[in-house]
Scaffold this active site. Structure first.
Site, PDB file in Angstrom:
ATOM      1  CE  LYS A 109     -51.935  -6.070  11.445  1.00 29.52           C
ATOM      2  NZ  LYS A 109     -51.040  -7.225  11.543  1.00 29.52           N
ATOM      3  CB  CYS A 140     -89.038   4.626 -14.802  1.00 29.87           C
ATOM      4  SG  CYS A 140     -88.179   4.871 -13.220  1.00 29.87           S
ATOM      5  CG  ASN A 164     -72.701  -5.776 -13.975  1.00 28.08           C
ATOM      6  OD1 ASN A 164     -72.064  -6.671 -13.438  1.00 28.08           O
ATOM      7  ND2 ASN A 164     -72.793  -5.639 -15.291  1.00 28.08           N
ATOM      8  CB  CYS A 196     -74.521  -0.633 -12.671  1.00 25.66           C
ATOM      9  SG  CYS A 196     -76.300  -0.494 -12.790  1.00 25.66           S
ATOM     10  CB  SER A 197     -74.766   2.574 -17.605  1.00 28.79           C
ATOM     11  OG  SER A 197     -75.494   1.539 -18.207  1.00 28.79           O
ATOM     12  CG  HIS A 220     -80.963  -3.009 -14.471  1.00 26.74           C
ATOM     13  ND1 HIS A 220     -80.444  -1.836 -13.973  1.00 26.74           N
ATOM     14  CD2 HIS A 220     -80.111  -3.404 -15.448  1.00 26.74           C
ATOM     15  CE1 HIS A 220     -79.332  -1.521 -14.628  1.00 26.74           C
ATOM     16  NE2 HIS A 220     -79.095  -2.462 -15.520  1.00 26.74           N
ATOM     17  CD  GLN A 234     -76.867  -6.475 -18.567  1.00 28.26           C
ATOM     18  OE1 GLN A 234     -76.773  -6.892 -19.725  1.00 28.26           O
ATOM     19  NE2 GLN A 234     -76.021  -5.609 -18.056  1.00 28.26           N
TER      20      GLN A 234
HETATM   21  O1  LIG Z   1     -74.815  -4.021 -20.238  1.00 27.37           O
HETATM   22  P1  LIG Z   1     -74.395  -2.805 -19.489  1.00 27.37           P
HETATM   23  O2  LIG Z   1     -74.999  -2.705 -18.110  1.00 27.37           O
HETATM   24  O3  LIG Z   1     -74.553  -1.551 -20.261  1.00 27.37           O
HETATM   25  O4  LIG Z   1     -72.811  -2.981 -19.305  1.00 27.37           O
HETATM   26  C1  LIG Z   1     -72.166  -3.500 -18.182  1.00 27.37           C
HETATM   27  O5  LIG Z   1     -72.335  -4.911 -18.072  1.00 27.37           O
HETATM   28  C2  LIG Z   1     -71.805  -5.702 -19.131  1.00 27.37           C
HETATM   29  C3  LIG Z   1     -71.962  -7.157 -18.779  1.00 27.37           C
HETATM   30  O6  LIG Z   1     -71.283  -7.507 -17.594  1.00 27.37           O
HETATM   31  C4  LIG Z   1     -70.343  -5.353 -19.415  1.00 27.37           C
HETATM   32  O7  LIG Z   1     -69.940  -5.999 -20.610  1.00 27.37           O
HETATM   33  C5  LIG Z   1     -70.116  -3.849 -19.557  1.00 27.37           C
HETATM   34  O8  LIG Z   1     -68.736  -3.571 -19.664  1.00 27.37           O
HETATM   35  C6  LIG Z   1     -70.701  -3.148 -18.332  1.00 27.37           C
HETATM   36  O9  LIG Z   1     -70.532  -1.748 -18.436  1.00 27.37           O
END
Ligand SMILES: O=P(O)(O)O[C@H]1O[C@H](CO)[C@@H](O)[C@H](O)[C@H]1O
Ligand SMILES: O=P(O)(O)O[C@H]1O[C@H](CO)[C@@H](O)[C@H](O)[C@H]1O
Lengths: 349, 349
Positions: free
Chosen positions: B30, B55, B156, B163-164, B169, B171
């Site tokens: 709340k 891509c 992520n 996620c950059s 995707h 990992q």
């Molecule tokens: O591997 P990426 O997508 O560049 O990086 C991301 O995932 C990784 C694994 O969880 C982490 O260690 C990084 O801090 C995160 O930015």
């Protein structure tokens, strides 16, 4: 086969405080960053903000008026995660997967000073001494309450650390149970003490003071180091040199020395990326359960999220959540960077 | 004295998987939120982005060219946290606080499909089946490597989860050691199996399926539930109903059923705040150390950070880092909200 080089090769390090490992990937700091950047707040804050619910004389959400306080000011959290009411409880069915128990406690907010714009590194040492004395008073008062067995003092600094008001303040959550992280730490400290008859963190600090490479700030009574097993890029821990189990055992000299280390360490943090450096910090010390705790050693953790700049943080996500914490820069390198920074705040230059 | 009401009173819940507690403060949802808000990305992504290094047909940072892939595509991470090279190591001095060991491993990236704009909930079930088969292949191939004892599959999703690149995707980090969280889980599963001769997660799931209140999605072979001890506001776990220790043991029916649960669960997530719902997810299953692991049960965790809206997340900071995880909404309430959401994606309405 090449010989292991801790400064270059991926490796794991062991944290004896909580019995966990961290994955260290020294080479990985070189990868480019295309992900999320944090907003940088460069707006200078006023000394007093009429809209701030923590400033002296202002009205809080629940209608209470803050007194015209002049040093630090403590009040009960208006939206506390814990409640003081005693609750009747019949226990859980034997072997049930649905194991829960009511938890009693008190959450307080500690405004560091009436100044809306002064964070720890920008305060005078006297002002910091005053905060430490407030922490001592709270540890005693809360710890003396019958059902309170643990007093967690902490600070969330910066919006990236979930802090919702920039007026410098910390919190105290006091409760019946030892929280998970504290229980883990206590288990390790206790096992070490029972085995060796000495204190894990004191023995560890002595080793660090011999090699020096992870020491960031040091005076007669305390040292701030980047732990060998640090997970956050610029994580540090302040440890007392003398065997002190709780903040109320500090001598006057130790109070002053602790204030000095706090000011120097947080100043270096701000100087690193010339920004008000975000972190969560917290004090770990003996529980207030009425027992002697010779296994404990007073220490304070700083967990700052920034990695590369004022806007790029380390994300502890997928692998870190499912697998284990991972870092991209060695603790030795981080310590060296922090150690070499000025002890004069960049804004005062 | 009032009797304990788990829906109203602050309490702790026990997580038998990792032997940790979580503090639950049902009333705290709340409180008003004045803190940081996350940026919401409302820009629709193109099917193909010439600037995207994931891509099909595009060039990556290291100069390699992605093939014109048509389903999922796996490659070695260009900035891997782990390296494959074997490193000679003499061990640590007995009792040293500086305990480290080299760690060997392989990091891969799994592009879900050539489509730059299709996240899991927006893919057809067939496409998801294809990802599951890729995970099976990777688990087998990586697991067969002599020195690989654990294969961590994870995703992520969203910039707030580090996620950059928005191209959907996941990992895979495969390595010699069991990571900390997996080791903790294995210890608990093993202790339970040794004591009861049955499987902790199967027994737990059976209890959940009796009471139903934390079930979000269910079919013949899997159920997605909000665990009784969830820490993230909308955390879920998919558990197989049959005793399955690893993804390669799925029947064809189970592959299809798992794909269906993945699609439904992630669709509900997107529908919750009508946003592409960020999370980290990861599969926990038997290690690839060549041993039988009857104590293991295939499961997948989802840790999503959002709490109140598409822009307000839960911060796991000060108290959570120093003390223990804390949540503001009960798992039962979260499960109810998710369960009641449509299984049709909001964008398709
Ligand atoms: O591997 P990426 O997508 O560049 O990086 C991301 O995932 C990784 C694994 O969880 C982490 O260690 C990084 O801090 C995160 O930015
Ligand atoms: O109490 P605050 O400052 O409103 O809230 C902040 O600190 C708390 C204690 O670490 C966390 O539970 C919250 O998620 C965070 O936003």
């Amino acid at each position: 086969m090449r010989q292991f080089d801790i400064n270059e090769d991926p490796h794991r390090r062991y944290n004896p405080l909580i019995n966990e490992w961290v994955l260290v990937s020294p080479h990985r700091a070189k990868r480019p960053w295309q992900g999320q950047k944090e907003a940088i707040n460069t707006v200078a804050l006023p000394e007093y903000d009429p809209e701030c619910y923590l400033c002296a004389g202002n009205v809080r959400a629940n209608g209470e008026v803050n007194p015209p306080y002049e040093s630090s000011f403590v009040f009960e959290n208006d939206f506390a995660a814990l409640k003081q009411e005693a609750i009747a409880f019949d226990g859980n069915a034997e072997g049930s997967f649905f194991k829960a128990q009511p938890e009693r406690g008190i959450s307080r907010v500690v405004c560091f000073s009436p100044r809306h714009d002064l964070t720890l590194p920008e305060m005078e040492v006297d002002g910091i001494v005053n905060i430490i004395k407030t922490w001592q008073r709270e540890y005693t008062d809360l710890g003396n309450i019958d059902y309170i067995n643990h007093v967690q003092i902490f600070e969330n600094k910066g919006s990236v650390m979930g802090c919702s008001n920039p007026h410098p303040h910390g919190q105290i959550w006091a409760q019946s149970s030892l929280p998970t992280q504290v229980q883990k730490t206590q288990n390790s400290l206790k096992a070490y003490f029972d085995k060796n008859g000495t204190n894990l963190l004191q023995d560890y600090l002595n080793e660090e003071l011999k090699v020096k490479e992870r020491v960031v700030v040091e005076n007669d009574h305390f040292a701030a180091i980047v732990p060998f097993w640090a997970i956050w890029p610029f994580e540090t821990m302040i440890i007392s040199k003398r065997h002190i189990t709780k903040i109320t055992d500090f001598t006057e000299d130790e109070v002053a020395a602790f204030a000095e280390v706090l000011k120097k360490l947080t100043t270096k943090y701000d100087n690193l990326f010339e920004t008000s450096f975000p972190y969560s910090s917290g004090i770990h010390q003996a529980p207030t359960d009425g027992e002697e705790h010779p296994e404990w050693q007073f220490h304070m953790h700083f967990y700052p999220p920034l990695l590369r700049s004022a806007s790029v943080k380390k994300f502890m996500v997928g692998y870190e959540m499912m697998g284990e914490s991972q870092r991209d820069i060695t603790p030795e390198k981080s310590a060296e960077m922090l150690r070499n920074l000025s002890e004069v705040h960049y804004k005062q230059k």
